[in-house]
Scaffold this active site. Structure first.
Site, short mmCIF file in Angstrom:
data_model
loop_
_atom_site.label_atom_id
_atom_site.label_comp_id
_atom_site.label_asym_id
_atom_site.label_seq_id
_atom_site.Cartn_x
_atom_site.Cartn_y
_atom_site.Cartn_z
N CYS A 167 -0.82 -22.57 21.37
CA CYS A 167 -2.15 -23.18 21.17
C CYS A 167 -1.92 -24.49 20.42
O CYS A 167 -1.46 -24.47 19.26
CB CYS A 167 -3.06 -22.26 20.37
SG CYS A 167 -4.61 -23.09 19.92
N HIS B 247 -9.77 -20.85 18.93
CA HIS B 247 -10.37 -22.03 19.56
C HIS B 247 -11.00 -21.73 20.91
O HIS B 247 -11.60 -22.61 21.52
CB HIS B 247 -9.30 -23.13 19.68
CG HIS B 247 -8.76 -23.54 18.34
ND1 HIS B 247 -7.61 -23.01 17.82
CD2 HIS B 247 -9.26 -24.37 17.41
CE1 HIS B 247 -7.41 -23.51 16.62
NE2 HIS B 247 -8.40 -24.35 16.34
N LYS C 9 -2.73 -2.48 6.00
CA LYS C 9 -3.60 -3.42 5.28
C LYS C 9 -4.65 -3.99 6.23
O LYS C 9 -5.81 -4.11 5.88
CB LYS C 9 -2.71 -4.55 4.75
CG LYS C 9 -3.21 -5.17 3.51
CD LYS C 9 -2.77 -4.38 2.30
CE LYS C 9 -3.63 -4.73 1.12
NZ LYS C 9 -3.36 -3.86 -0.01
N LYS D 48 -2.30 4.51 12.14
CA LYS D 48 -1.32 4.18 11.10
C LYS D 48 -2.03 3.45 9.95
O LYS D 48 -2.82 2.53 10.18
CB LYS D 48 -0.25 3.26 11.69
CG LYS D 48 0.74 2.76 10.67
CD LYS D 48 1.68 1.72 11.23
CE LYS D 48 2.42 1.04 10.10
NZ LYS D 48 3.20 -0.12 10.49
N HIS E 74 4.30 1.41 1.90
CA HIS E 74 5.44 0.73 1.27
C HIS E 74 5.95 1.54 0.09
O HIS E 74 7.15 1.65 -0.15
CB HIS E 74 5.04 -0.67 0.81
CG HIS E 74 4.39 -1.49 1.89
ND1 HIS E 74 3.07 -1.84 1.85
CD2 HIS E 74 4.86 -1.96 3.06
CE1 HIS E 74 2.76 -2.51 2.94
NE2 HIS E 74 3.84 -2.59 3.70
N CYS F 169 -6.90 -18.72 23.24
CA CYS F 169 -6.71 -18.64 21.79
C CYS F 169 -7.99 -18.04 21.20
O CYS F 169 -9.09 -18.54 21.47
CB CYS F 169 -6.48 -20.03 21.22
SG CYS F 169 -6.65 -20.05 19.43
N HIS G 279 0.85 -1.19 0.00
CA HIS G 279 0.00 0.00 0.00
C HIS G 279 0.89 1.24 0.00
O HIS G 279 2.11 1.14 -0.19
CB HIS G 279 -0.98 -0.02 1.18
CG HIS G 279 -0.32 -0.10 2.53
ND1 HIS G 279 0.39 0.95 3.06
CD2 HIS G 279 -0.27 -1.10 3.44
CE1 HIS G 279 0.85 0.60 4.24
NE2 HIS G 279 0.48 -0.64 4.50
N CYS H 264 -3.83 -24.98 17.05
CA CYS H 264 -3.23 -24.14 15.99
C CYS H 264 -1.78 -24.54 15.74
O CYS H 264 -1.20 -24.15 14.72
CB CYS H 264 -3.19 -22.67 16.37
SG CYS H 264 -4.77 -21.86 16.54
N1 MSP Z 1 9.78 -7.16 6.80
C1 MSP Z 1 9.96 -6.11 7.74
C2 MSP Z 1 11.19 -5.31 7.41
C3 MSP Z 1 12.45 -6.09 7.37
S1 MSP Z 1 13.78 -5.11 6.87
C4 MSP Z 1 15.09 -6.07 7.09
C5 MSP Z 1 8.74 -5.19 7.72
N2 MSP Z 1 8.00 -5.22 6.62
S2 MSP Z 1 6.65 -4.37 6.36
O1 MSP Z 1 6.03 -4.93 5.18
O2 MSP Z 1 5.85 -4.33 7.53
O3 MSP Z 1 7.14 -2.96 5.95
C6 MSP Z 1 7.47 -2.03 6.89
C7 MSP Z 1 7.86 -0.73 6.21
O4 MSP Z 1 6.86 -0.30 5.28
C8 MSP Z 1 7.95 0.40 7.22
O5 MSP Z 1 9.14 0.44 7.90
C9 MSP Z 1 7.80 1.57 6.27
O6 MSP Z 1 9.01 1.75 5.61
C10 MSP Z 1 6.72 1.10 5.32
N3 MSP Z 1 5.36 1.38 5.83
C11 MSP Z 1 4.33 0.50 6.02
N4 MSP Z 1 3.24 1.17 6.48
C12 MSP Z 1 3.54 2.48 6.61
C13 MSP Z 1 2.80 3.65 6.86
N5 MSP Z 1 1.53 3.65 7.20
N6 MSP Z 1 3.45 4.84 6.71
C14 MSP Z 1 4.73 4.93 6.26
N7 MSP Z 1 5.44 3.85 5.99
C15 MSP Z 1 5.00 2.60 6.43
O7 MSP Z 1 8.54 -4.49 8.67
#
Ligand code: MSP
Length: 743
Positions: free
Chosen positions: A137, A164, A323, A320, A21, A161, A18, A140
């Site tokens: 659990c 369950h 998803k 925040k 990212h 859980c 989204h 699970c």
């Molecule tokens: N997989 C881990 C990161 C491992 S790095 C070695 C992770 N992934 S995540 O899919 O949750 O992505 C997190 C990153 O996505 C955040 O640090 C940020 O960079 C970005 N964002 C996800 N949601 C966000 C917002 N709502 N606002 C801004 N950026 C955020 O954590």
């Protein structure tokens, strides 16, 4: 040559990306292009984090193996990033890193071995065996995190859980630990000696305070029987590597660290590009600014240049965007309604880097109209249109000859460009300095200050009046030259923000050379050549019709929510096959459990082809999530199914809803103290009297919603027959008490 390596976090490959990212990736892309302009050789990493229980669960939910699932998500992510011009084909990332890459398995294992072979600053072993304790659990077969459990039924009792509804067991499991607690002093002196190691300062203070408060050792492995979709621990395959430990290492394995295979394939990138800058959201600061440097010290690897943390995009209520909450802005919607460059500009302009920022589609629309359509776009088109109109499409000269200077002065135009040139020079310096300090919003503010200034300069000079006086021809020429020259500067400064539109400005100015390779810090006044032809004028940022676009966006959001609600129901297409049966038995191993996590031997880097239905322009993102690569509806697990509460309900009253051909309004006894009001779209096929007294199947935990002013507190199930979907109510042939649950 100077080098610059920037990374985004590698995103979890359990769901589609989204705007959050997109944001980090756009910032990394911006920094890469900026450094390229400044003569650096750059390397830009983004990618996916593909191991762990969440991924395993998401894949089981989608009826895929973990590898199939991550391949699918990666395909979508790459397609989205490509659509936003972030991929290699558009001059974006150099590597889409995946933790399922065989070379990453090699590098991660090597990293573990090195850390295990070395000692902490206090002379103890870095990695040791202990016991991991958590709430388990059994049905699970998983440990639950704090967020995943229900509170105990009695005080002091175990939590429950949520699936369950049974008490969880406190289980302790053998685990390897990383002795993070021995790194407190080393980390504190790192933050002290390198104040730019964690940026911005507020985050540095935050991690320093955290470390000062004391660090605990970290469990860095799980028994394979608990977490199987992960990298095996070297020399002890009963264990798998903790996903954060695995994921962080990607930043160096991508460069060939610890893997001859990668080095042979890509050269010694580590030697060339490390140390790099890690761009992250502040949500994952601890892992990057505490755990990662300690891990690197443990393995004897040089530390990164900096960990740069931005704030988060929030919805209008301050939550925040994510998803899970369904409140993040969706990439297909952004793509459908806004120019890519407008989104990129918005992301960099709106958020004060480092701080959180509220967002919705309307603010993007408004910025696109004001700053881009009326601001930059208008300045470009008015300047070039006048060059076409008054000078036959050839650039006039900047100089006003001596005898004409007095007249120019009377018209309010300086005899030379000195004043304007010094103010663009100031903007240039402010822009560069702000970018170096990660204050992108301020850099853009400065650039837009320049746009306003040139706009005013043109309006004050009134070229249309100058054009009526032959004696002011040179004055008119100088005004237009100066405006056009400022546009050249803006095209260079803004290139990393809006690569496509600035390319278009460059071409419209008829320029040679390449804004991608022009150093903004080296810009000098007078780069345009008088007499050179300018290009065709084409609108850069058409105005967006607010009413129409917002209505369309709201409709899409509603459709997406509807589609999301549908995904909680069993799929309409049924399949035969092993996954479905396994998934339907609580606690039975999923397809993922039965397969050992192995580095894939081939095809790891190539994702499956994106499903036709999930094209950005066609289907809402939420719907894409439930589709397999072939576009067929996929399985849900028993965990999904039990979320839907079905009960027997007796229709007590029924009547037509005024002004609606379709709706009937019922009161239904579902065994509760009060009957419920439920609306159903069956009025074209059932008379109210036909339904009174019948026992129907009711979805009783559906969120109430209003239809034609009436709140519907549930849903009636019916078969949908034939092409036109004639409803036939689901009912019972035997008597059943009202409120009985269907299972
Ligand atoms: N997989 C881990 C990161 C491992 S790095 C070695 C992770 N992934 S995540 O899919 O949750 O992505 C997190 C990153 O996505 C955040 O640090 C940020 O960079 C970005 N964002 C996800 N949601 C966000 C917002 N709502 N606002 C801004 N950026 C955020 O954590």
């Amino acid at each position: 040559m100077k080098t610059f390596y920037v990374t985004t976090p590698i995103y979890y490959a359990n769901s589609l990306p989204h705007m959050g990212h997109l944001y980090t990736t756009v910032v990394a892309d911006f920094l890469t292009r900026y450094h390229r302009q400044r003569g650096f050789e750059t390397y830009f990493l983004t990618g996916t984090d593909e191991h762990g229980t969440n991924i395993e669960r998401a894949s089981a939910k989608a009826g895929r193996t973990p590898k199939e699932h991550v391949d699918y998500i990666v395909g979508e992510l790459k397609r989205m990033f490509g659509a936003f011009g972030l991929d290699a084909a558009h001059g974006g990332y150099d590597i889409f890193m995946r933790t399922t890459e065989p070379f990453h398995y090699e590098g991660a294992a090597e990293f573990w071995r090195r850390a295990a072979a070395r000692q902490t600053p206090k002379g103890r072993e870095n990695i040791y065996k202990g016991f991991y304790e958590g709430w388990f659990c059994a049905p699970c077969a998983t440990f639950k995190t704090e967020a995943e459990m229900l509170p105990p039924t009695e005080e002091g009792g175990p939590p429950l859980c949520p699936i369950h509804e049974r008490p969880l067991d406190k289980v302790s499991e053998e685990s390897y630990f990383f002795r993070l607690s021995d790194y407190e002093e080393a980390l504190l002196s790192l933050y002290e000696s390198r104040p730019d190691f964690v940026v911005p300062e507020v985050r540095r203070n935050e991690v320093a305070a955290l470390v000062r408060g004391g660090l605990e050792d970290v469990s860095i492995s799980r028994l394979k029987s608990s977490v199987s979709w992960a990298i095996p621990v070297p020399e002890d395959p009963r264990h798998t590597v903790y996903i954060w430990f695995d994921a962080l290492i990607n930043y160096i394995t991508a460069l060939g660290w610890g893997s001859e295979r990668r080095k042979a394939e890509a050269g010694d990138l580590f030697e060339k590009f490390w140390p790099g800058v890690h761009l992250i959201g502040k949500d994952i600061l601890r892992q990057h600014a505490v755990l990662w440097p300690a891990m690197l010290m443990a393995a004897g690897v040089e530390l990164p240049r900096a960990v740069v943390a931005h704030g988060l995009w929030l919805d209008q209520t301050g939550r925040k965007g994510s998803k899970t909450l369904g409140n993040a802005l969706e990439l297909p919607t952004l793509l459908r309604h806004f120019k890519v460059d407008a989104v990129r500009y918005f992301l960099l302009r709106e958020m004060s880097f480092g701080q959180d920022c509220k967002v919705d589609y309307e603010v993007i629309l408004e910025r696109s109209n004001s700053d881009l359509a009326s601001g930059l776009g208008n300045l470009v088109s008015r300047t070039l249109t006048m060059i076409h109109k008054y000078f036959g499409g050839r650039l006039p000269a900047d100089e006003i000859p001596e005898p004409r200077r007095l007249q120019a002065k009377r018209a309010g135009v300086d005899s030379d460009a000195q004043a304007l040139a010094s103010s663009v020079e100031l903007v240039r310096d402010q822009f560069v300095q702000n970018v170096e300090e990660y204050a992108f919003h301020r850099a853009l503010e400065a650039a837009w200050g320049m746009i306003a200034r040139v706009d005013k300069f043109i309006s004050d000079a009134k070229p249309w009046e100058l054009a009526r006086d032959e004696a002011q021809r040179e004055t008119l020429g100088a005004v237009l030259y100066r405006a056009a020259e400022t546009l050249r500067w803006l095209a260079v400064l803004l290139h990393p923000v809006m690569p496509e539109s600035t390319g278009a400005i460059w071409n419209q100015l008829g320029l040679e050379g390449d804004p991608r390779r022009t150093d903004p810090a080296e810009l000098k006044w007078g780069g345009l050549r008088a007499g050179a032809p300018v290009g065709e004028v084409a609108p850069l940022f058409p105005r967006i019709d607010k009413g129409k676009t917002m209505a369309e966006i709201e409709k899409e959001i509603a459709q997406r929510k509807e589609a999301e609600a549908q995904t909680a129901l069993p799929p309409s297409t049924t399949h035969s096959g092993a996954h479905a049966t396994q998934a339907a038995v609580p606690g039975a191993p999923t397809a993922a459990d039965t397969k050992p996590a192995q580095p894939p031997t081939q095809g790891a880097t190539e994702a499956v082809a994106p499903p036709a239905q999930a094209q950005a322009q066609a289907a809402p993102a939420a719907a894409q999530d439930t589709r397999a690569p072939d576009g067929v509806a996929t399985y849900i697990t028993i965990d999904d199914f039990v979320k839907v509460e079905l009960r027997v309900g007796e229709v007590l009253t029924a009547e037509r809803v005024p002004k609606s051909d379709k709706l009937l309004r019922f009161t239904v006894d579902v065994g509760e103290p009060e009957p419920r009001q439920i609306l159903a779209g069956i009025a074209e096929h059932y008379e109210p009297e036909q339904v009174i007294g019948r026992k129907l199947v009711i979805v009783s935990n559906l969120k109430p919603r209003k239809l034609r002013g009436f709140e519907s507190q549930g849903m009636v199930l019916a078969a949908s027959v034939g092409e036109e979907g004639r409803p036939v109510l689901a009912t019972f042939t035997e008597d059943v008490p009202n409120g009985t649950r269907l299972k």
